[in-house]
Write a protein that holds these residues in place. Sequence first.
Motif, PDB file in Angstrom:
ATOM      1  N   GLN A  70       0.834  -1.207   0.000  1.00  0.00           N
ATOM      2  CA  GLN A  70       0.000   0.000   0.000  1.00  0.00           C
ATOM      3  C   GLN A  70       0.871   1.259   0.000  1.00  0.00           C
ATOM      4  O   GLN A  70       0.577   2.227  -0.696  1.00  0.00           O
ATOM      5  CB  GLN A  70      -0.934  -0.009   1.221  1.00  0.00           C
ATOM      6  N   ASN A  83      -9.941   0.918   6.176  1.00  0.00           N
ATOM      7  CA  ASN A  83      -9.818   1.341   4.780  1.00  0.00           C
ATOM      8  C   ASN A  83     -10.436   2.712   4.521  1.00  0.00           C
ATOM      9  O   ASN A  83      -9.963   3.444   3.651  1.00  0.00           O
ATOM     10  CB  ASN A  83     -10.366   0.260   3.844  1.00  0.00           C
ATOM     11  N   GLY A 127      -4.474  -4.833  12.490  1.00  0.00           N
ATOM     12  CA  GLY A 127      -4.160  -5.041  11.066  1.00  0.00           C
ATOM     13  C   GLY A 127      -3.745  -6.484  10.815  1.00  0.00           C
ATOM     14  O   GLY A 127      -4.391  -7.212  10.064  1.00  0.00           O
TER      15      GLY A 127
HETATM   16  O1  LIG Z   1      -4.624  -6.314   7.430  1.00  0.00           O
HETATM   17  C1  LIG Z   1      -4.835  -5.470   6.359  1.00  0.00           C
HETATM   18  C2  LIG Z   1      -4.144  -4.139   6.564  1.00  0.00           C
HETATM   19  O2  LIG Z   1      -4.441  -3.617   7.788  1.00  0.00           O
HETATM   20  C3  LIG Z   1      -4.445  -3.175   5.473  1.00  0.00           C
HETATM   21  O3  LIG Z   1      -3.894  -1.920   5.736  1.00  0.00           O
HETATM   22  C4  LIG Z   1      -5.921  -3.050   5.146  1.00  0.00           C
HETATM   23  O4  LIG Z   1      -6.085  -2.256   4.018  1.00  0.00           O
HETATM   24  C5  LIG Z   1      -6.569  -4.399   4.927  1.00  0.00           C
HETATM   25  O5  LIG Z   1      -7.948  -4.269   4.684  1.00  0.00           O
HETATM   26  C6  LIG Z   1      -6.314  -5.308   6.082  1.00  0.00           C
HETATM   27  O6  LIG Z   1      -6.912  -6.548   5.866  1.00  0.00           O
END
Ligand SMILES: O[C@H]1[C@H](O)[C@@H](O)[C@H](O)[C@@H](O)[C@H]1O
Length: 640
Positions: free
Chosen positions: A212, A334, A517
């Motif tokens: 990301q 998100n 997370g």
């Molecule tokens: O573990 C992940 C993580 O924290 C990401 O930053 C998030 O975008 C996802 O949806 C999550 O499943």
Amino acid sequence: MSRKASDNVEYTLKSLSNLMGEKKRRKQQEEGTGERSLITAADSCPSINSQGTGDLERAARRQFQQDVTPGFVYVVSVFSALGGFLFGYDTGVVSGAMLLLKKEMNLSALWQELLVSSTVGAAALSALAGGGLNGALGRRPCILLASFMFTIGAAILAAAGNKETLLGGRVVVGLGIGIASMTVPVYIAEAAPPHLRGRLVTINTLFITGGQFFAAVVDGAFSYLPRDGWRYMLGLSAVPAVLQFLGFLFLPESPRWLIQKGQTQRARRVLTQIRGNQTIDEEYDSIKNSIDEEEKEGGTGGPIIYRMIIYPPTRRALLVGCGLQMFQQLAGINTVMYYSATILQMSGVDDDRLAIWLAAVTAFTNFIFTLLGVWLVEKLGRRKLTLGSLTGTTVALLVLALGFLLSAQVSPPVTNTPRDPLGQNSTCTQYSYCNKCMLDPNCGFCYKKNGSSIIDTSCIPVNSETTDKSAWGRCVNETVSKADGSIWAYNYCPTSYSWTALLGLIFYLVFFAPGMGPMPWTVNSEIYPLWARSTGNACSSGVNWIFNVLVSLTFLHTAEYLTYYGAFFLYAGFAFVGLIFIYGCLPETKGKKLEEIESLFENRLCTCGASDSDEGRYIEYIRVKGSNYHLSDNDASDVE
Ligand SMILES: O[C@H]1[C@H](O)[C@@H](O)[C@H](O)[C@@H](O)[C@H]1O
């Protein structure tokens, strides 16, 4: 010599004997020469004579770590975690790509929404279907299939000539993400030794957040290209995808899956390969026995999901696994990431480019604090880490909500309502405060600054092609607004309380990233017995993706009905319920063998309290080595 010190020396000498290798030690035991050869080993080691036990101890510790963790298991984990990187990259890159795409391809709001959510929707479907594929084909073919889809999807996207092709490419990529998201944690967990399993599986989430962050940087860099920047943004993911595909042509199948399928010779070979110079007999037997047991417990009739539901321990595990994934998404990660640019703009950043780069800083914070999670997971354990993280996240959401509430309360009033020169009857002219104007997707706020006061304010319709400017008036384009000294605010209001929201954002990431997370993925990879593992992970990953779509798609509507602060109060409420659920239901799985974890779900509806085994890995090591050494508590907790 104190008892503690003598224990240490005893441990050091005994660990040193392990340096000599299993075979030799056994032979010595048979011949009754073990004691003597310990002394011989010490004699032949110069450090024991010249520098006391310090070097010896260090050597023993190094050997211990090498024995327990052969490098190959890291190679396997990193290549698998490329799946996590692609998951993060492909879900993250689209926001920047969309800014360019909507201009070049003239995309309507509906098409923009379709291109974003089609991937997440496809991921939900393929995660659910991935359970059957994993069980039938094995983990390795599923990872190969996912990387193949990532590659093909990237190629389609990079070459797309119209929006329909783009949609096709996004769906293919989404199918890859879904399969990877459920397979990779399972594969790593099945290959890892118990004392490192949490850390290695958490690396997958580190790669997600790394993906990301990388996507945010790529978005920033290619946003300067006058044309086709989006092709590079979307196509670049082919590189890690091809790398993973090639790597996995040479990497092995999961030993546990092989044993389950009766491929015993191959399973032994793989175990030997990933365990380095340790004996694998005990691990092999314990997996084999538990598979035999499981077959009796799980029964054989009916689909696996049905058998999981009627068998109480797997039903409880499924509840915990799906609950964790649901609360991860309901805590709004998100939305917070997606709207970080808005939150930053609220805090006074009124340059679009700067907001994009600051969004990369947000993604970087998420990444760095996930790294903290990788470190903490084997220290604190899953339970403490998740509970601590969710407590902080709940408080952070309250701070965020408060930030928005204060901003709304001191929201600047509309002072000018100019007549619409285009003669359209816009709703924007009806609002008398900025906070109402900002929540209407068709309107934006045009204002001037005089020191710290906001003056000369209007609510004006947004340009139909871009939200960067108004449809008419002082904010119609950059040249006009610069000459006039006006600023265009879309989706936010300028206020002096916005720092509270910024504080909330930072707090949120610092607390969410190490625990909430990664832990839902990590815990799910280990709580199901082998016969139910693929299906359990398919269900919980499916739940994660379904709630991901639900939360992202409803955010704007929720904000319209409840306002921004209402939406964040709602997420704080969800997070609080999640906290109670986790407190009551999540057992500690740290240090346990996969085969032992089922018993944690045996008796209670929910399992409170942690069963820490700090010294477990250590004692296990000695046990596998066939020794009967006594270890003091001090020795056990001392070893890193
Ligand atoms: O573990 C992940 C993580 O924290 C990401 O930053 C998030 O975008 C996802 O949806 C999550 O499943």
